[in-house]
Design an enzyme around this catalytic site. Sequence first.
Site, PDB file in Angstrom:
ATOM      1  N   ASP A  12      56.523 -20.245  41.163  1.00  0.00           N
ATOM      2  CA  ASP A  12      55.479 -19.348  41.639  1.00  0.00           C
ATOM      3  C   ASP A  12      54.255 -20.188  42.013  1.00  0.00           C
ATOM      4  OD1 ASP A  12      53.843 -16.931  41.805  1.00  0.00           O
ATOM      5  OD2 ASP A  12      53.028 -17.585  39.858  1.00  0.00           O
ATOM      6  N   ASP A  14      50.404 -18.973  42.559  1.00  0.00           N
ATOM      7  CA  ASP A  14      49.145 -18.678  41.870  1.00  0.00           C
ATOM      8  C   ASP A  14      49.374 -18.457  40.373  1.00  0.00           C
ATOM      9  OD1 ASP A  14      47.972 -18.773  44.403  1.00  0.00           O
ATOM     10  OD2 ASP A  14      48.238 -16.621  44.711  1.00  0.00           O
TER      11      ASP A  14
HETATM   12 MG   LIG Z   1      51.573 -15.976  39.606  1.00  0.00          MG
END
Ligand SMILES: [Mg+2]
Length: 195
Positions: A12, A14
Site C-alpha cells: 500500500d 499512504d
Molecule cells: Mg494506507
Amino acid sequence: MSRGKRPAVFMDRDGTLSHEVGYVNHPSRFRLYPWSAGAVRAINEASWLAVVVTNQAGVARGYFPETVFDEVQQRLRQNVESGGGRFDAVYACLHHPSVGEPPYRADCDCRKPRPGLLRKAESELGADLSRSWVIGDRHSDMLLAWNVGARAALVKSGYGLGELTYLAPGWSRQPDLVAENLLEAVELILNREPA
Ligand SMILES: [Mg+2]
Ligand SMILES: [Zn+2]
C-alpha cells in the site's frame, strides 16, 4: 508452482510506504518513510516482485487533477530509486463507485479490496499470488490479500496502530503478520519464506 512465476510483496502507498497525510493534493505533501527504500531494496535482493497497489479516489472526487497523482507517483519512484530500491510496477485505482464523472466514476474491479490490481500483476508480471503478501495499514489491505489467497501483513504506521487497537478485535480473521513498519514486515516475510 508454475515455472517462472515469482511471489510478490504488494505494498500500500499512504500509511505504508509514505506518511498518511490525508489526500496528497499537492506533490509537496508526499513524504516517504525513511525505511521504505531499504524495504523495497530487500524485496529486490530476494528476487521477489515489488509492487505498489493504491486507491487514489481523490481524482474521482475532484480534489486534485490526475497530473498531481502522476507527479506523486514519479516522486515515489524517484525517492525509492535514490535509496537503491526499484518497483516492478506501481498500480493505482483512480475510480470511485458513486462520486465524480466517468471515466473516474466507475464500479471497477480494481478498487481495493477488490482484486483487479493483483490480477493485473499476475498477468503482466507473472506474480504467483498464492505465495504473495500484501502489506498495508488498513483492514481493506488485509481483505485484498485474502480475496486472492495471498497473505496479509498489517503495519502499525499510518492508520495501522489505530486499526489494530480498536478495530482488529472485531475482525473475523486476524492479519497473518503484524509489524512496526514496512521494513520490519518485509524482513519477517522474507525470513519466513525464502524464495
Ligand atoms: Mg494506507
Ligand atoms: Zn478502479
